[in-house]
Design a protein around this motif. Structure first.
Motif, PDB file in Angstrom:
ATOM      1  N   UNK A 147      -0.043   2.604  -4.308  1.00 42.67           N
ATOM      2  CA  UNK A 147       1.078   1.686  -4.352  1.00 42.67           C
ATOM      3  C   UNK A 147       0.847   0.593  -5.365  1.00 42.67           C
ATOM      4  N   UNK A 148       0.813  -0.640  -4.873  1.00 38.86           N
ATOM      5  CA  UNK A 148       0.718  -1.820  -5.736  1.00 38.86           C
ATOM      6  C   UNK A 148      -0.693  -2.388  -5.794  1.00 38.86           C
ATOM      7  N   UNK A 149      -1.636  -1.720  -5.134  1.00 37.82           N
ATOM      8  CA  UNK A 149      -2.963  -2.319  -4.938  1.00 37.82           C
ATOM      9  C   UNK A 149      -4.064  -1.343  -5.336  1.00 37.82           C
ATOM     10  N   UNK A 150      -4.007  -0.876  -6.558  1.00 37.67           N
ATOM     11  CA  UNK A 150      -4.954   0.124  -7.023  1.00 37.67           C
ATOM     12  C   UNK A 150      -6.397  -0.320  -6.982  1.00 37.67           C
ATOM     13  N   UNK A 151      -6.656  -1.614  -7.061  1.00 33.53           N
ATOM     14  CA  UNK A 151      -8.050  -2.081  -6.998  1.00 33.53           C
ATOM     15  C   UNK A 151      -8.645  -1.842  -5.620  1.00 33.53           C
ATOM     16  N   UNK A 152      -7.813  -1.643  -4.599  1.00 31.49           N
ATOM     17  CA  UNK A 152      -8.268  -1.228  -3.279  1.00 31.49           C
ATOM     18  C   UNK A 152      -8.038   0.270  -3.048  1.00 31.49           C
ATOM     19  N   UNK A 153      -6.867   0.742  -3.458  1.00 27.48           N
ATOM     20  CA  UNK A 153      -6.471   2.107  -3.133  1.00 27.48           C
ATOM     21  C   UNK A 153      -7.235   3.155  -3.949  1.00 27.48           C
ATOM     22  N   UNK A 154      -7.557   2.846  -5.198  1.00 25.92           N
ATOM     23  CA  UNK A 154      -8.348   3.758  -6.031  1.00 25.92           C
ATOM     24  C   UNK A 154      -9.323   2.923  -6.870  1.00 25.92           C
ATOM     25  N   UNK A 155     -10.288   2.256  -6.226  1.00 19.98           N
ATOM     26  CA  UNK A 155     -11.150   1.321  -6.950  1.00 19.98           C
ATOM     27  C   UNK A 155     -11.982   1.968  -8.047  1.00 19.98           C
TER      28      UNK A 155
ATOM     29  N   UNK B  95       0.846  -1.193   0.000  1.00 16.46           N
ATOM     30  CA  UNK B  95       0.000   0.000   0.000  1.00 16.46           C
ATOM     31  C   UNK B  95       0.886   1.250   0.000  1.00 16.46           C
ATOM     32  N   UNK B  96       0.425   2.316  -0.644  1.00 18.71           N
ATOM     33  CA  UNK B  96       1.109   3.600  -0.537  1.00 18.71           C
ATOM     34  C   UNK B  96       1.119   4.029   0.930  1.00 18.71           C
ATOM     35  N   UNK B  97       2.163   4.752   1.382  1.00 18.37           N
ATOM     36  CA  UNK B  97       2.235   5.149   2.797  1.00 18.37           C
ATOM     37  C   UNK B  97       0.970   5.806   3.315  1.00 18.37           C
ATOM     38  N   UNK B  98       0.332   6.655   2.509  1.00 22.28           N
ATOM     39  CA  UNK B  98      -0.863   7.370   2.951  1.00 22.28           C
ATOM     40  C   UNK B  98      -2.040   6.431   3.185  1.00 22.28           C
ATOM     41  N   UNK B  99      -1.976   5.219   2.639  1.00 24.17           N
ATOM     42  CA  UNK B  99      -3.102   4.289   2.734  1.00 24.17           C
ATOM     43  C   UNK B  99      -2.909   3.184   3.772  1.00 24.17           C
TER      44      UNK B  99
END
Length: 256
Positions: free
Chosen positions: A230-238, A144-148
């Motif tokens: 980060x590496x999980x755009x389907x969660x981080x920016x669905x 995850x990106x640090x902010x997430x």
């Protein structure tokens, strides 16, 4: 006699390392019914864990081809997240005529660097010494990106639970397979179909810097670069990544 019903365009969503088809459940909930969605479990993952001997990307590609043929799919848009993208690239290399489009969702056509290969070896050693549970507890969070990382604890726990349910042989076998996969940038260069790249600016696994040369390789390239992802755009920016995949699917199947 009535004419046979037209076949719906097929989108195949391929999960990444330590994941299963369950990661796509929320992501695809609002997909329009004009598409046929398929979400296989790769060899060794989810419920697909019986009698697996080969975890290589080539074996995953053969499995995907068998999976699609069994469902009477002649051609599909492949959306591969991370290791799922490695499998999709191996599939595209071996079965190019079955590919309508290719979406690399936080994934790369490059082989592992020497440094990354060494890290794979360290991870395999860690799993063998400490177990899958301990590995997943340290592996998932930095994706995850640090902010997430703090605000998405539920999502992190969800992924950790899927990862912890993955057999040790699968985790080790998949790490080895990712380490040993070849460079497949030639697949991008020779692609006769559109290629999409979804890239997170904060992705520590597939960095934006490493992706930039690849973005211009395909004849037709579509790129989405996301801040605070980060590496999980389907969660981080669905919403943004879902829209991007659907917009890309519309372009792929309109151009057939």
């Amino acid at each position: 006699m009535s004419a046979p019903a037209p076949q719906l365009p097929v989108i195949v969503l391929i999960h990444g390392f330590g994941e299963s088809r369950e990661v796509w459940t929320d992501f695809t909930r609002d997909f329009p019914d004009e598409y046929r969605l398929l979400t296989p479990n790769l060899l060794g993952f989810g419920t697909n864990t019986r009698d697996i001997r080969d975890y290589s990307m080539e074996a995953q590609a053969r499995y995907l081809a068998e999976y699609l043929r069994h469902r009477n799919v002649e051609q599909a848009l492949l959306v591969g997240h991370s290791m799922g993208g490695y499998a999709a690239l191996a599939f595209a290399e071996r079965y190019p005529n079955m590919v309508a489009g290719l979406s690399l969702f936080h994934s790369t056509a490059l082989a592992d660097s020497d440094e990354k290969k060494a890290n794979r070896d360290k991870n395999m050693d860690f799993v063998m010494r400490n177990g899958v549970d301990k590995f997943m507890e340290s592996f998932i969070r930095p994706l995850f990106a640090p902010v997430n990382r703090e605000r998405m604890i539920d999502q992190r726990c969800f992924l950790e639970d899927i990862g912890k349910a993955t057999p040790t042989d699968t985790v080790v076998g998949a790490l080895r397979a990712m380490r040993d996969r070849p460079d497949r940038t030639k697949v991008l260069i020779e692609a006769h179909y559109p290629v999409q790249f979804i890239v997170g600016k904060e992705d520590v696994a597939v960095t934006l810097e490493s992706m930039q040369p690849q973005l211009v390789m395909p004849r037709e390239s579509h790129v989405l670069v996301l801040a605070d992802v980060g590496h999980l755009g389907y969660f981080e920016r669905p919403d943004d990544t879902r829209r991007a995949v659907l917009d890309f699917a519309g372009r792929v199947f309109r151009e057939e």
